[in-house]
Write a protein that holds these residues in place. Structure first.
Motif, PDB file in Angstrom:
ATOM      1  N   GLU A 123       0.832  -1.204   0.000  1.00 34.72           N
ATOM      2  CA  GLU A 123       0.000   0.000   0.000  1.00 34.72           C
ATOM      3  C   GLU A 123       0.871   1.260   0.000  1.00 34.72           C
ATOM      4  O   GLU A 123       0.595   2.218  -0.719  1.00 34.72           O
ATOM      5  CB  GLU A 123      -0.949  -0.007   1.202  1.00 34.72           C
ATOM      6  CG  GLU A 123      -1.877   1.174   1.274  1.00 34.72           C
ATOM      7  CD  GLU A 123      -2.779   1.313   0.064  1.00 34.72           C
ATOM      8  OE1 GLU A 123      -3.149   2.465  -0.247  1.00 34.72           O
ATOM      9  OE2 GLU A 123      -3.113   0.303  -0.583  1.00 34.72           O
ATOM     10  N   GLN A 124       1.923   1.256   0.821  1.00 40.09           N
ATOM     11  CA  GLN A 124       2.845   2.394   0.861  1.00 40.09           C
ATOM     12  C   GLN A 124       3.536   2.571  -0.498  1.00 40.09           C
ATOM     13  O   GLN A 124       3.677   3.695  -0.984  1.00 40.09           O
ATOM     14  CB  GLN A 124       3.897   2.197   1.963  1.00 40.09           C
ATOM     15  CG  GLN A 124       4.895   3.315   2.072  1.00 40.09           C
ATOM     16  CD  GLN A 124       4.276   4.624   2.525  1.00 40.09           C
ATOM     17  OE1 GLN A 124       3.282   4.636   3.227  1.00 40.09           O
ATOM     18  NE2 GLN A 124       4.866   5.730   2.114  1.00 40.09           N
ATOM     19  N   ALA A 125       3.936   1.477  -1.108  1.00 40.04           N
ATOM     20  CA  ALA A 125       4.579   1.536  -2.427  1.00 40.04           C
ATOM     21  C   ALA A 125       3.619   2.107  -3.465  1.00 40.04           C
ATOM     22  O   ALA A 125       4.010   2.936  -4.297  1.00 40.04           O
ATOM     23  CB  ALA A 125       5.066   0.156  -2.842  1.00 40.04           C
ATOM     24  N   ARG A 126       2.358   1.695  -3.408  1.00 35.22           N
ATOM     25  CA  ARG A 126       1.359   2.214  -4.343  1.00 35.22           C
ATOM     26  C   ARG A 126       1.193   3.723  -4.191  1.00 35.22           C
ATOM     27  O   ARG A 126       1.187   4.467  -5.171  1.00 35.22           O
ATOM     28  CB  ARG A 126       0.008   1.506  -4.113  1.00 35.22           C
ATOM     29  CG  ARG A 126      -1.074   1.890  -5.120  1.00 35.22           C
ATOM     30  CD  ARG A 126      -2.440   1.370  -4.707  1.00 35.22           C
ATOM     31  NE  ARG A 126      -2.901   1.909  -3.447  1.00 35.22           N
ATOM     32  CZ  ARG A 126      -3.391   3.134  -3.269  1.00 35.22           C
ATOM     33  NH1 ARG A 126      -3.468   3.967  -4.288  1.00 35.22           N
ATOM     34  NH2 ARG A 126      -3.787   3.547  -2.082  1.00 35.22           N
ATOM     35  N   ARG A 127       1.110   4.186  -2.934  1.00 36.81           N
ATOM     36  CA  ARG A 127       0.980   5.632  -2.685  1.00 36.81           C
ATOM     37  C   ARG A 127       2.216   6.389  -3.161  1.00 36.81           C
ATOM     38  O   ARG A 127       2.104   7.463  -3.769  1.00 36.81           O
ATOM     39  CB  ARG A 127       0.736   5.892  -1.196  1.00 36.81           C
ATOM     40  CG  ARG A 127      -0.674   5.587  -0.735  1.00 36.81           C
ATOM     41  CD  ARG A 127      -0.968   6.137   0.652  1.00 36.81           C
ATOM     42  NE  ARG A 127      -0.051   5.682   1.675  1.00 36.81           N
ATOM     43  CZ  ARG A 127      -0.211   4.612   2.439  1.00 36.81           C
ATOM     44  NH1 ARG A 127      -1.286   3.878   2.301  1.00 36.81           N
ATOM     45  NH2 ARG A 127       0.667   4.279   3.347  1.00 36.81           N
ATOM     46  N   GLU A 128       3.394   5.839  -2.877  1.00 35.31           N
ATOM     47  CA  GLU A 128       4.629   6.506  -3.293  1.00 35.31           C
ATOM     48  C   GLU A 128       4.757   6.549  -4.818  1.00 35.31           C
ATOM     49  O   GLU A 128       5.239   7.535  -5.367  1.00 35.31           O
ATOM     50  CB  GLU A 128       5.845   5.833  -2.666  1.00 35.31           C
ATOM     51  CG  GLU A 128       5.998   6.167  -1.193  1.00 35.31           C
ATOM     52  CD  GLU A 128       7.296   5.647  -0.590  1.00 35.31           C
ATOM     53  OE1 GLU A 128       8.315   5.581  -1.310  1.00 35.31           O
ATOM     54  OE2 GLU A 128       7.286   5.310   0.603  1.00 35.31           O
ATOM     55  N   LEU A 129       4.313   5.499  -5.485  1.00 33.79           N
ATOM     56  CA  LEU A 129       4.338   5.501  -6.950  1.00 33.79           C
ATOM     57  C   LEU A 129       3.385   6.556  -7.512  1.00 33.79           C
ATOM     58  O   LEU A 129       3.731   7.257  -8.467  1.00 33.79           O
ATOM     59  CB  LEU A 129       3.981   4.125  -7.494  1.00 33.79           C
ATOM     60  CG  LEU A 129       5.105   3.099  -7.496  1.00 33.79           C
ATOM     61  CD1 LEU A 129       4.566   1.715  -7.831  1.00 33.79           C
ATOM     62  CD2 LEU A 129       6.190   3.490  -8.483  1.00 33.79           C
ATOM     63  N   GLN A 130       2.210   6.662  -6.936  1.00 34.37           N
ATOM     64  CA  GLN A 130       1.262   7.689  -7.378  1.00 34.37           C
ATOM     65  C   GLN A 130       1.851   9.088  -7.184  1.00 34.37           C
ATOM     66  O   GLN A 130       1.746   9.935  -8.064  1.00 34.37           O
ATOM     67  CB  GLN A 130      -0.058   7.577  -6.614  1.00 34.37           C
ATOM     68  CG  GLN A 130      -0.923   6.431  -7.051  1.00 34.37           C
ATOM     69  CD  GLN A 130      -2.208   6.341  -6.244  1.00 34.37           C
ATOM     70  OE1 GLN A 130      -2.297   6.813  -5.107  1.00 34.37           O
ATOM     71  NE2 GLN A 130      -3.224   5.704  -6.822  1.00 34.37           N
ATOM     72  N   LYS A 131       2.463   9.308  -6.029  1.00 39.57           N
ATOM     73  CA  LYS A 131       3.068  10.613  -5.759  1.00 39.57           C
ATOM     74  C   LYS A 131       4.240  10.871  -6.699  1.00 39.57           C
ATOM     75  O   LYS A 131       4.383  11.972  -7.241  1.00 39.57           O
ATOM     76  CB  LYS A 131       3.524  10.702  -4.311  1.00 39.57           C
ATOM     77  CG  LYS A 131       4.088  12.079  -3.955  1.00 39.57           C
ATOM     78  CD  LYS A 131       4.519  12.160  -2.518  1.00 39.57           C
ATOM     79  CE  LYS A 131       5.057  13.495  -2.106  1.00 39.57           C
ATOM     80  NZ  LYS A 131       5.704  14.303  -3.075  1.00 39.57           N
TER      81      LYS A 131
END
Length: 194
Positions: A123-131
């Protein structure tokens, strides 16, 4: 929703251009249209595919590659953690019948914690990729916005429409002008819109 807002704005604009005066004369309604309406120029606008313009920008490939590299790093770490979990789970399954209850509960707890950490990491990786993608695309979108603003001023457009997602399946060629090529040329050459 966007289409409704746009149509409402156009209707309001047209409504403000047309001034109708109604007078009552012995029960008859006389309607007079303000003569300034006839001299008002037609609305002129441009249209383009915003996504196409972004993809054709020189720095687009660089921005996408940065995001792809980050995604590859996250995927490699997720694979490593998944492999670690699978090894521990297999060891747990092999020994669960022989483990004393205390060790069995401890290992179950470790596996649950590891699984929760893996889910949190994804989930953290997904958010960081979006950012990271938003951050990488922000300068490109700013450049495109600047070019479109310049084009609006130089060409005298009321606005420029984004035709992506088939939002405008039909556009009048007498009122609208396809500006895809002009925008792409401006973005690649840094030229003015003339």
């Amino acid at each position: 929703m966007l289409m409704k807002k746009l149509l409402f704005c156009i209707a309001c604009l047209l409504g403000s251009l047309i001034q109708v005066q109604a007078q009552e004369d012995n029960g008859k309604v006389i309607v007079a249209v303000d003569s300034t309406v006839a001299s008002t120029p037609a609305i002129k606008f441009g249209y383009l595919s915003y996504d196409l313009a972004l993809r054709q920008m020189p720095d687009y490939a660089i921005a996408r590659q940065k995001v792809a590299d980050l995604r590859t790093s996250f995927d490699a770490e997720a694979k490593r953690v998944e492999d670690e979990f699978n090894k521990k789970y297999e060891a747990f399954l092999e020994g669960q019948r022989e483990f004393p209850r205390t060790i069995l509960l401890k290992r179950q707890t470790e596996l649950q914690e590891l699984m929760q950490k893996n889910i949190a990491f994804k989930e953290q990786a997904r958010r960081e990729l979006q950012k990271a993608e938003a951050d990488a695309m922000a300068p490109l979108k700013d450049s495109l916005k600047t070019v479109l603003s310049l084009l609006v001023e130089e060409r005298g457009y009321a606005f420029i429409l984004n035709t992506d997602a088939n939002a405008f399946p039909a556009i009048s060629p007498t009122m609208g002008e396809d500006v895809n090529d002009v925008v792409l040329q401006m973005l690649s050459n840094g030229e003015s819109a003339k």
